[in-house]
Scaffold this motif. Structure first.
Motif, mmCIF file in Angstrom:
data_model
loop_
_atom_site.group_PDB
_atom_site.id
_atom_site.type_symbol
_atom_site.label_atom_id
_atom_site.label_comp_id
_atom_site.label_asym_id
_atom_site.label_seq_id
_atom_site.Cartn_x
_atom_site.Cartn_y
_atom_site.Cartn_z
ATOM 1 N N GLU A 80 26.333 32.411 -43.451
ATOM 2 C CA GLU A 80 26.984 31.644 -44.508
ATOM 3 C C GLU A 80 27.202 30.200 -44.071
ATOM 4 O O GLU A 80 27.613 29.930 -42.946
ATOM 5 C CB GLU A 80 28.332 32.275 -44.865
ATOM 6 C CG GLU A 80 28.967 31.648 -46.072
ATOM 7 C CD GLU A 80 30.224 32.364 -46.540
ATOM 8 O OE1 GLU A 80 30.938 31.777 -47.359
ATOM 9 O OE2 GLU A 80 30.480 33.489 -46.079
ATOM 10 N N GLY A 81 26.870 29.267 -44.966
ATOM 11 C CA GLY A 81 27.067 27.854 -44.695
ATOM 12 C C GLY A 81 25.916 27.182 -43.966
ATOM 13 O O GLY A 81 25.882 25.961 -43.852
ATOM 14 N N ALA A 107 23.535 35.203 -49.487
ATOM 15 C CA ALA A 107 24.244 35.269 -48.205
ATOM 16 C C ALA A 107 25.078 34.009 -47.946
ATOM 17 O O ALA A 107 25.707 33.886 -46.901
ATOM 18 C CB ALA A 107 23.240 35.479 -47.063
ATOM 19 N N GLY A 108 25.058 33.076 -48.906
ATOM 20 C CA GLY A 108 25.880 31.874 -48.770
ATOM 21 C C GLY A 108 25.218 30.718 -48.043
ATOM 22 O O GLY A 108 25.885 29.768 -47.635
ATOM 23 N N MET A 109 23.898 30.784 -47.887
ATOM 24 C CA MET A 109 23.191 29.687 -47.238
ATOM 25 C C MET A 109 22.948 28.553 -48.231
ATOM 26 O O MET A 109 22.874 28.775 -49.437
ATOM 27 C CB MET A 109 21.858 30.178 -46.650
ATOM 28 C CG MET A 109 22.034 31.156 -45.520
ATOM 29 S SD MET A 109 20.454 31.707 -44.818
ATOM 30 C CE MET A 109 20.041 30.273 -43.798
#
Length: 147
Positions: A80-81, A107-109
């Protein structure tokens, strides 16, 4: 130093050509990059990088199964991030890079758009597009580090 992992699986060599051209674009922007086929990567190691680009050729309208499993294991490590990018070659349908990007987003990418899909063997113009994607990934990584 900011680092990018480029992971790919190439059945005919075209996706590998793309991966290497993306790496060239990234390194021109002074970002450390490691590019290898997925057999050389451990998802735990790839997850430690600031950005991850994943490439797969499309086979029967899907990403290659080993890349799908790798991506699941990578996401389980926590991404994530992080900056993400998807690319791949195809013969007639080309869904794999889009599927990779969707999983990365879920997945928050922070996925770099557009997803890069090249039909058949990349020519000189296509490889320049790959280098351009590499530069775009590098700029997004630099921006992320500043935040």
């Amino acid at each position: 130093m900011t680092k990018l992992a480029i992971v790919y699986l190439s059945t005919q060599g075209s996706t590998q050509m793309m991966a290497e051209a993306i790496a060239e674009g990234v390194s021109q922007k002074h970002i450390e990059v490691r590019v290898n086929n997925f057999y050389e990567w451990d998802p735990k190691d790839a997850a430690t990088y600031d950005g991850i680009a994943i490439g797969s050729s499309t086979f029967y309208y899907k990403m290659l199964e080993p890349i799908a499993k790798f991506l699941d294991a990578l996401i389980a490590e926590g991404v994530e991030g992080k900056v993400g990018a998807a690319f791949g070659s195809y013969g007639w349908s080309g869904e794999a890079p889009v599927m990779i990007a969707e999983k990365m987003r879920e997945a928050g990418m922070k996925v770099v758009d557009p997803v890069l899909r090249i039909q058949y063997v990349p020519d000189e113009k296509d490889l320049k597009e790959c280098q351009r994607l590499g530069k775009d990934i590098a700029m997004k990584l630099k921006k992320l580090v500043k935040e």
